[in-house]
Design an enzyme around this catalytic site. Sequence first.
Site, PDB file in Angstrom:
ATOM      1  N   CYS A 233       0.876  -1.183   0.000  1.00 22.75           N
ATOM      2  CA  CYS A 233       0.000   0.000   0.000  1.00 22.75           C
ATOM      3  C   CYS A 233       0.902   1.219   0.000  1.00 22.75           C
ATOM      4  O   CYS A 233       0.862   2.053   0.907  1.00 22.75           O
ATOM      5  CB  CYS A 233      -0.917   0.008   1.218  1.00 22.75           C
ATOM      6  SG  CYS A 233      -1.860  -1.515   1.482  1.00 22.75           S
ATOM      7  N   ALA A 234       1.729   1.332  -1.041  1.00 29.22           N
ATOM      8  CA  ALA A 234       2.877   2.241  -1.013  1.00 29.22           C
ATOM      9  C   ALA A 234       2.508   3.709  -1.070  1.00 29.22           C
ATOM     10  O   ALA A 234       3.242   4.557  -0.561  1.00 29.22           O
ATOM     11  CB  ALA A 234       3.827   1.892  -2.162  1.00 29.22           C
ATOM     12  N   GLY A 237       5.046   6.794  -1.421  1.00 27.20           N
ATOM     13  CA  GLY A 237       6.310   6.115  -1.210  1.00 27.20           C
ATOM     14  C   GLY A 237       7.227   6.581  -0.112  1.00 27.20           C
ATOM     15  O   GLY A 237       8.401   6.214  -0.119  1.00 27.20           O
ATOM     16  N   GLY A 238       6.750   7.331   0.868  1.00 25.85           N
ATOM     17  CA  GLY A 238       7.633   7.746   1.949  1.00 25.85           C
ATOM     18  C   GLY A 238       8.273   6.576   2.663  1.00 25.85           C
ATOM     19  O   GLY A 238       9.490   6.550   2.903  1.00 25.85           O
ATOM     20  N   LYS A 239       7.472   5.568   3.009  1.00 25.32           N
ATOM     21  CA  LYS A 239       8.012   4.391   3.701  1.00 25.32           C
ATOM     22  C   LYS A 239       8.782   3.500   2.738  1.00 25.32           C
ATOM     23  O   LYS A 239       9.749   2.841   3.129  1.00 25.32           O
ATOM     24  CB  LYS A 239       6.882   3.629   4.385  1.00 25.32           C
ATOM     25  CG  LYS A 239       6.203   4.432   5.507  1.00 25.32           C
ATOM     26  CD  LYS A 239       5.092   3.651   6.172  1.00 25.32           C
ATOM     27  CE  LYS A 239       4.404   4.489   7.261  1.00 25.32           C
ATOM     28  NZ  LYS A 239       3.627   5.617   6.705  1.00 25.32           N
ATOM     29  N   ASP A 257       0.344  -0.193  -5.451  1.00 21.54           N
ATOM     30  CA  ASP A 257      -0.773   0.643  -5.036  1.00 21.54           C
ATOM     31  C   ASP A 257      -1.887   0.495  -6.069  1.00 21.54           C
ATOM     32  O   ASP A 257      -1.670  -0.012  -7.170  1.00 21.54           O
ATOM     33  CB  ASP A 257      -0.359   2.116  -4.905  1.00 21.54           C
ATOM     34  CG  ASP A 257      -1.296   2.891  -3.976  1.00 21.54           C
ATOM     35  OD1 ASP A 257      -1.068   2.859  -2.755  1.00 21.54           O
ATOM     36  OD2 ASP A 257      -2.275   3.499  -4.471  1.00 21.54           O
ATOM     37  N   ASP A 302       0.607  -0.985   5.050  1.00 20.95           N
ATOM     38  CA  ASP A 302       0.258   0.305   5.654  1.00 20.95           C
ATOM     39  C   ASP A 302      -1.124   0.672   5.129  1.00 20.95           C
ATOM     40  O   ASP A 302      -1.260   1.421   4.172  1.00 20.95           O
ATOM     41  CB  ASP A 302       1.315   1.345   5.274  1.00 20.95           C
ATOM     42  CG  ASP A 302       1.090   2.687   5.939  1.00 20.95           C
ATOM     43  OD1 ASP A 302       0.335   2.743   6.927  1.00 20.95           O
ATOM     44  OD2 ASP A 302       1.664   3.683   5.471  1.00 20.95           O
ATOM     45  N   CYS A 355      -2.204   4.776  10.541  1.00 16.79           N
ATOM     46  CA  CYS A 355      -1.958   6.074  11.184  1.00 16.79           C
ATOM     47  C   CYS A 355      -3.194   6.445  12.002  1.00 16.79           C
ATOM     48  O   CYS A 355      -3.660   7.579  11.997  1.00 16.79           O
ATOM     49  CB  CYS A 355      -1.599   7.156  10.176  1.00 16.79           C
ATOM     50  SG  CYS A 355      -2.773   7.384   8.825  1.00 16.79           S
TER      51      CYS A 355
END
Length: 404
Positions: A233-234, A237-239, A257, A302, A355
């Site tokens: 679940c990119a 793309g921060g993670k 994604d 995520d 989150c």
Amino acid sequence: MLNSPLSASSTELVISVLSLVLSQGKPLDRAYSQHFSGLQLVPAEQARITIVAGDILRRLNLYCYLADIKPEEMERFGSKLLNVWHLFHGLDLPKMQYALPVDREDYASRLAIAQNQPVLWDGCPQWLDELGQAQLGDNWVQERAALNQAPKRYLRVNELKCSREQLVEKLAGEYVLTQAVEGVSTALEVLSDSALFRTESFKAGWFEQQDAGSQLVAAALDAKPGMRVIDACAGAGGKTLHIAAQMQGKGRLLAMDVEQWKLDKLKERGRRAHAHNVETRLIVGSKTIKRLKLSADRLLLDVPCSGLGVLKRNPDAKWRDTPERLPVLMELQQHILQSYSRMLKVGGILVYATCSILPDENRNQVDAFLGANPNFRLLDDESISPAASGFDGFYLARIERIAE
């Protein structure tokens, strides 16, 4: 917070941004983008505008009560709200050409009443307060108060390019003051009011702006060089980029994604970061997942969630969302966890993350999954509390596949 009033032109921009968010339902970041594009604003003034708009949205019901207006009346009565905001923060009133006056006596009376209503004072809508109490009990009060605070600015050092110490030194040369964040080895807190994205350090890919709590999610994945890793679940793309740095650019990192534009953005960010082992793939249906069955050493899920842990950073969400959205999100989370977990190898580890700070989206989802899937076991989990950490709120669980 500000130490001087906004200019007349900046108050107009704040009102326009808030009107887009509250009347047209635009996400705050897109409202900023729409209004800032094409304007030659100096970074300091743009920062002042975002500070005011963000603070108003974090406690919108409080400021509207003090101004005696409704949120949907922002376009007509926004000048009165801005005057109230300045009064509340002890600033001179901005010099707006057609500003609506504030009755100081009525304002003082309303302020006294609001100070004795904690839910209103914390800028919390009624539906969210009821949900928070039901989910978190006595802990909700401190989380509610934490979520109305302005977010701190954090960076993640790109260890493909530099060390944290090198980044501190380079940023100092660009007049950006930072300090290391205890307990998060890749994080720096920004202490100065600086235009981060105009620095040479950013252009060279030495860092990404990312909350310190968010950095703990990818860290929990513990991806190693040479592994096959999937971020399913990119998003933008921060993670993913954090994982690429963990892997030292070695091995295969597949970012997936359901929205192509997010993957396109990830490719752009990946080039700047020199994350050359990232491959993107659009999820077009269940076949995309089935083709990757039992292939990943590490899997990050995520999942889409209520976002109630990041309300400091996305305060518009609590005025746009409703409690009816939560069951829909929970059903989607269950589907992703059940379906996407098929991509994990025996002996592999998946990290389920949100989150959110709500147990129904977090540990309760994990327990339900484990109850239905005895071929997985929980290694450990962590809830990152905004009140306790000062970070945004996150949840992560590390789960191992022990059999097919």
